[in-house]
Design a protein around this motif. Structure first.
Motif, short mmCIF file in Angstrom:
data_model
loop_
_atom_site.label_atom_id
_atom_site.label_comp_id
_atom_site.label_asym_id
_atom_site.label_seq_id
_atom_site.Cartn_x
_atom_site.Cartn_y
_atom_site.Cartn_z
N ILE A 45 -13.18 12.76 10.25
CA ILE A 45 -12.03 12.46 9.40
C ILE A 45 -11.36 11.19 9.90
N LYS A 46 -11.17 10.25 9.00
CA LYS A 46 -10.64 8.95 9.42
C LYS A 46 -9.19 9.07 9.89
N GLN A 47 -8.39 9.80 9.14
CA GLN A 47 -6.96 9.90 9.44
C GLN A 47 -6.42 11.20 8.87
N ALA A 48 -5.20 11.55 9.29
CA ALA A 48 -4.61 12.82 8.85
C ALA A 48 -4.77 12.99 7.35
N TYR A 102 0.87 -1.18 0.00
CA TYR A 102 0.00 0.00 0.00
C TYR A 102 0.91 1.23 0.00
N TRP A 103 0.30 2.40 -0.05
CA TRP A 103 1.11 3.62 0.07
C TRP A 103 1.78 3.71 1.44
N ASP A 104 1.31 2.87 2.36
CA ASP A 104 1.87 2.83 3.71
C ASP A 104 3.40 2.69 3.66
N THR A 105 3.88 1.89 2.70
CA THR A 105 5.32 1.61 2.64
C THR A 105 6.10 2.91 2.49
C1 BGC Z 1 -6.12 3.32 5.56
C2 BGC Z 1 -5.21 3.46 4.36
C3 BGC Z 1 -4.16 2.37 4.41
C4 BGC Z 1 -4.79 1.00 4.57
C5 BGC Z 1 -3.76 -0.10 4.80
C6 BGC Z 1 -6.71 1.93 5.58
O1 BGC Z 1 -7.53 1.77 6.70
O2 BGC Z 1 -7.16 4.26 5.50
O3 BGC Z 1 -4.61 4.72 4.37
O4 BGC Z 1 -3.39 2.41 3.26
O5 BGC Z 1 -5.65 0.99 5.68
O6 BGC Z 1 -3.04 0.13 5.97
#
Ligand code: BGC
Length: 762
Positions: free
Chosen positions: A593-596, A350-353
């Motif tokens: 808002i779910k996250q930043a 994911y973009w997480d990396t």
């Molecule tokens: C988040 C995403 C993230 C994904 C995997 C989702 O809940 O909103 O930003 O990429 O989880 O961690």
């Protein structure tokens, strides 16, 4: 939230048998070595709550999707990281009674993950239904030094009886994914044996990865041995004599390999070779190697916190998991949100990396590790271009997938697959971060610029000119805040796109002037013409970025301020988390808002904003943020620390670092939040430590939470290891390398000689 894990600086200790928490502990105590990994399942039979999980990095299955079938452009599958053959089982049957902790009285139970050594240990005493008392001790590890091998030492000691027992140990490939869309099994058997060798070679349907899993058992004094073989299963059954108060120890060695590394014809012989070598070298040698390998990892990546054991355990747990999930040895592998600890989220990348994990690997490991993470995306550039073409983009515009295992998109919700395009920004930004950090500008010429051009072309085609606004706009987008979809002009996405374009222009000039031959090659490979950049420059100048003059904040997206803006603090705690209590429709229309989102942009491009702007936006958006993604707390911690909101910074640190250990979100049973662990590392180093790279120079502006007496971390910067130690009234930066280095401490430049340190008052 639960707090049954005992606090300890180096160990994760579960000291009571609680079958209801078993799936949580299985996740937390997972083991891995970068190549394969597993949940901390019991070796013996367990009929209670469990998710039996073994995973081999890079081995996935394209599970048929359930949604979106009538919408053009949709991916056809969702890649699942596969639950793989299980080699851990050691089943004990005593006079017809199966050792099963769900059916026995269990005493003195402990499951301990020793993070210093990378070893999982269990011990307990059981009383079976017929009254037999048995003590069991097991030690298991997945060798990080030999990443094809693993070993178990399993000792049983009868306490009040002597009897014959049947011990069964082998390989079980009859495995089903917990996460599968059509309840299918994904493995087929290719070959197996339970004679002189015990192994199963299994192949994944469709993707045709072959995994060979082989084991050797060593038992003292066997009365009789039988082979057991059934579909996808091979084991040996040993009849042994157990004697009261005499310990009986089984050693089990394993080798796990796949056709990612060997040809089909040699797979078995290579696996057996690796297995035999490990077994010949023996348990103690492998264990010593494991301890040494972890010692090396800790030397560079450990963070010490004094005065707060819970915080110390929390950060080490995050570092341990990151180090056992990804080692950077193979550019085809990546870091799944659950690593080797569970199946949720499928895919691997994911973009997480780029957004949350890269800084950790950059600063705590050899630069090859971060390099591998970046090259992974370079290798997928062709697929990213195909992915964009499917959606109608042309001329080498690249849209990287939201979720992938091999470069192909496999996410299946249109509002994310098509619209959560900010992932492209994180990938381009990672190139900038890598080059700034390592100083290896050659990376741009070798790989980076091609990725940047592909992404810039995408942005240039994704915006359109609004004659109404006389600006470029970006319509139909989902920002990091997935609680709002299909919005126009998401500030984070648009701002990031502009930054990507600017950086690409800079990189083009840089490569042209410094790596002329590479520049010519890239022009040909990408069919790139400098004329293209005219439009990019125009977009940089005329991108629409919402700004509210009244509140003096950036507007998350068009219409956000029309919402009913009720702070989270006024929500009934009973409806939290909202994603488990409210309809999706209600969430979408709410201001939560779910996250930043805007804040994620302020974090990434922090040096372009003054502290007041960051603080104003932080205070405005934080009040509506529910942090229902584990990726939210770290960004809030870092910004809060930056603008002087220290209590908040500490609170966000706690949320991030003990998220899984204390099961904050009630979901650790599904696996740990591996990618957000990179964010936790950032909370200490960038949040409290205030570490930034300024013109290639490491800069530190630390604060120390009230509860802590001291904290210390190391960073590897351009081949020099620096140790930063913060105590209540001062900070020291020590140069552990062999070259003089320049640093900034609280804004003041300092030159530090090898093996000496500079101290500044806080
Ligand atoms: C988040 C995403 C993230 C994904 C995997 C989702 O809940 O909103 O930003 O990429 O989880 O961690």
């Amino acid at each position: 939230m639960k707090s049954y894990i005992k606090h300890d600086p180096w160990k994760i200790i579960e000291d009571k048998f609680n079958p209801d928490y078993n799936k949580i502990s299985e996740s937390i105590c997972s083991l891995g070595n970068g190549k394969f990994g597993q949940r901390a399942n019991f070796e013996e039979t367990f009929s209670g709550k469990t998710l039996q999980g073994n995973y081999v990095s890079g081995v996935y299955y394209p599970d048929k999707t359930r949604v979106g079938w009538w919408k053009n452009g949709y991916p056809e599958y969702f890649a699942k990281m596969l639950n793989a053959p299980d080699w851990t089982g050691i089943k004990i049957n005593i006079e017809g009674e199966e050792l099963d902790l769900a059916k026995c009285k269990v005493e003195n139970f402990s499951r301990v993950l020793d993070m210093k050594r990378g070893v999982l240990e269990r011990s307990f005493t059981v009383e079976t239904e017929s009254g037999k008392r048995l003590e069991v001790n097991s030690t298991r590890f997945l060798s990080i030094a030999r990443d094809e091998n693993a070993a178990i030492k399993y000792t049983v000691t009868p306490k009040n009886f002597s009897a014959k027992a049947v011990i069964t140990s082998g390989v079980d490939a009859d495995i089903k994914n917990e996460d599968s869309n059509y309840d299918e099994k994904f493995w087929i058997e290719i070959d197996k044996a339970a004679d002189e060798n015990i192994f199963v070679t299994a192949e994944t349907k469709k993707t045709k990865f072959r995994v060979c899993t082989a084991v050797i058992n060593f038992l003292p004094e066997v009365i009789d041995t039988k082979s057991v073989s059934k579909e996808k299963y091979a084991a040996k059954q040993y009849t042994v004599q157990l004697t009261e108060n005499k310990s009986f120890t089984i050693y089990k060695y394993a080798a796990v390999t796949s056709t990612m590394y060997y040809g089909e014809n040699e797979l078995l012989s290579k696996t057996l070779e690796s297995l035999k070598k490990a077994a010949n070298d023996g348990f103690d040698t492998l264990l010593k190697e494991q301890e040494n390998a972890w010692d090396e990892k800790w030397k560079e990546s450990d963070i010490i916190i004094e005065g707060d054991v819970a915080a110390q355990q929390g950060i080490r747990f995050n570092i341990f998991q990151l180090n056992q999930t990804y080692t950077g040895r193979d550019e085809r592998l990546n870091i799944g949100p659950k690593g080797f600890t569970g199946e949720k989220y499928g895919g691997t990348t994911y973009w997480d990396t780029e957004a949350y994990c890269l800084p950790f690997y950059l600063a705590t490991a050899d630069k090859k590790v971060a390099h591998s993470l970046l090259v992974y995306r370079w290798k997928h550039l062709k697929k990213a271009i195909e992915n964009a073409e499917k959606l109608g983009f042309t001329h080498g515009a690249a849209l990287y997938p939201m979720v992938t295992a091999n470069g192909e998109e496999c996410h299946n919700e249109w509002e994310i697959t098509f619209e959560e395009i900010h992932r492209n920004a994180a990938i381009a930004n990672a190139v900038r971060i890598y080059v700034d950090y390592t100083g290896e500008d050659k990376y741009l010429a070798e790989y980076g610029l091609e990725v940047l051009i592909g992404i810039s072309r995408f942005w240039a085609q994704r915006v359109n000119w609004s004659t109404d606004k006389e600006k470029y706009v970006m319509l139909g987008v989902t920002g990091p805040n997935e609680y709002e979809n299909n919005v126009n002009n998401n500030w984070y996405t648009s701002y990031s796109a502009v930054q990507n374009l600017k950086y690409t222009l800079w990189a083009i000039d840089f490569v042209k002037n410094n790596y002329a031959a590479d520049y010519q090659r890239i022009k040909t490979v990408c069919d790139f013409n400098e004329q293209e950049t005219e439009k990019w420059k125009d977009i940089i100048e005329k991108m629409y970025l919402g700004y509210d003059e009244k509140r003096k904040v950036f507007i998350q997206h068009d219409g956000f301020l029309d919402k009913e803006l009720i702070p989270v603090s006024e929500l009934d705690p009973k409806v939290r988390p909202i994603n488990q209590h409210w309809s999706w429709d209600r969430i979408l229309r709410s201001c939560y808002i779910k996250q930043a989102d805007v804040l994620q942009g302020l974090y990434f491009f922090e040096n372009q904003f003054d502290n007041e702007t960051i603080k104003r936006n932080f205070e405005f958006y934080e009040q509506f943020t529910v942090h229902e993604s584990s990726l939210s707390s770290c960004i809030h911690n870092i910004l809060a620390a930056k603008v002087g909101l220290f209590d908040k910074a500490y609170q966000y640190y706690l949320n991030a670092s003990r998220l899984d250990l204390d099961d904050y979100n009630n979901d650790t049973c599904d696996g740990c939040h591996i990618t957000s662990m990179g964010g936790t590392w950032m909370t200490i180093v960038q949040g409290f430590g205030g570490m930034r790279i300024k013109d290639g120079v490491p800069s530190f502006d630390p604060i120390i939470p009230e509860k802590w007496q001291k904290y210390a971390f190391k960073i590897m910067h351009r081949d020099t290891l620096l140790k930063i130690e913060v105590v209540r009234d001062s900070v020291s930066v020590e140069n552990l390398g062999s070259k003089t280095v320049k640093v900034l401490i609280k804004g003041y430049p300092a030159e530090i000689q090898p093996h000496s340190k500079t101290i500044k008052i806080l």
